[in-house]
Scaffold this active site. Sequence first.
Site, PDB file in Angstrom:
ATOM      1  N   LYS A 124      54.096  40.798  50.429  1.00 53.01           N
ATOM      2  CA  LYS A 124      52.635  40.740  50.497  1.00 53.01           C
ATOM      3  C   LYS A 124      52.073  41.220  51.830  1.00 53.01           C
ATOM      4  CE  LYS A 124      51.511  38.778  46.468  1.00 53.01           C
ATOM      5  NZ  LYS A 124      50.519  39.319  45.520  1.00 53.01           N
ATOM      6  N   SER A 183      47.471  32.202  45.930  1.00 54.43           N
ATOM      7  CA  SER A 183      48.281  31.050  45.538  1.00 54.43           C
ATOM      8  C   SER A 183      49.272  30.681  46.631  1.00 54.43           C
ATOM      9  CB  SER A 183      49.044  31.365  44.245  1.00 54.43           C
ATOM     10  OG  SER A 183      48.147  31.619  43.190  1.00 54.43           O
TER      11      SER A 183
END
Length: 209
Positions: free
Chosen positions: A52, A73
């Site tokens: 990410k 999340s």
Amino acid sequence: MTALPTRLGLADVRAAADRIAARVRRTPLLALDALPGILLKAEHLQHSGSFKVRGAANAMAGATADEIVAGSSGNHGIAVARTGRALGVPVTVVMAAGASADKERAIRSLGARVLRVDGGVAERDRQALAHAQRTGALLVPSSDHELVVAGQGTVGLEIFDQAPEVDTVFVPTGGGGLLAGVCLAARAARRPVRIVGVEPAGADRYARS
């Protein structure tokens, strides 16, 4: 719903690789005796613990906003928080009520503010957008953002450079950012490559949708 045309191409992924080179690790491909013929891209060794950070760093490079906001999340929020700290930009991460408490602690430890909201992912992202519109913060989505997709695609560039004979790449589907980015990067491969999106058998929401 009509799909919107994308302006993204291989050149964007290559530009992302140059832009984030100083902020990400070039992770290895690992061969395991238990999985003969299969190589694993070791993104767990990446800064922040996941791929990410590639998309976050690409989207946040050169950011001039007074604040950055993201709905997450966990892993995307950690990546945005880590990049924001390096850039000296305050970060707010919006998390759904059911998100991991451990991930929240990791985000807070990086200096970001966390806002918990009732509901699921859709409500989380709605609230992140509302926060950006209300405060002027730069919104960095976890997947649905051209710079994020291009940054995630650098995983693919590395794979095709490290294993030029690869003919199939299995990619977690997730929110689609990594999968889309690897598809773009596949244009750099030296031979035709099959890209397969995968998800857990018990949580196959995209296969069902």
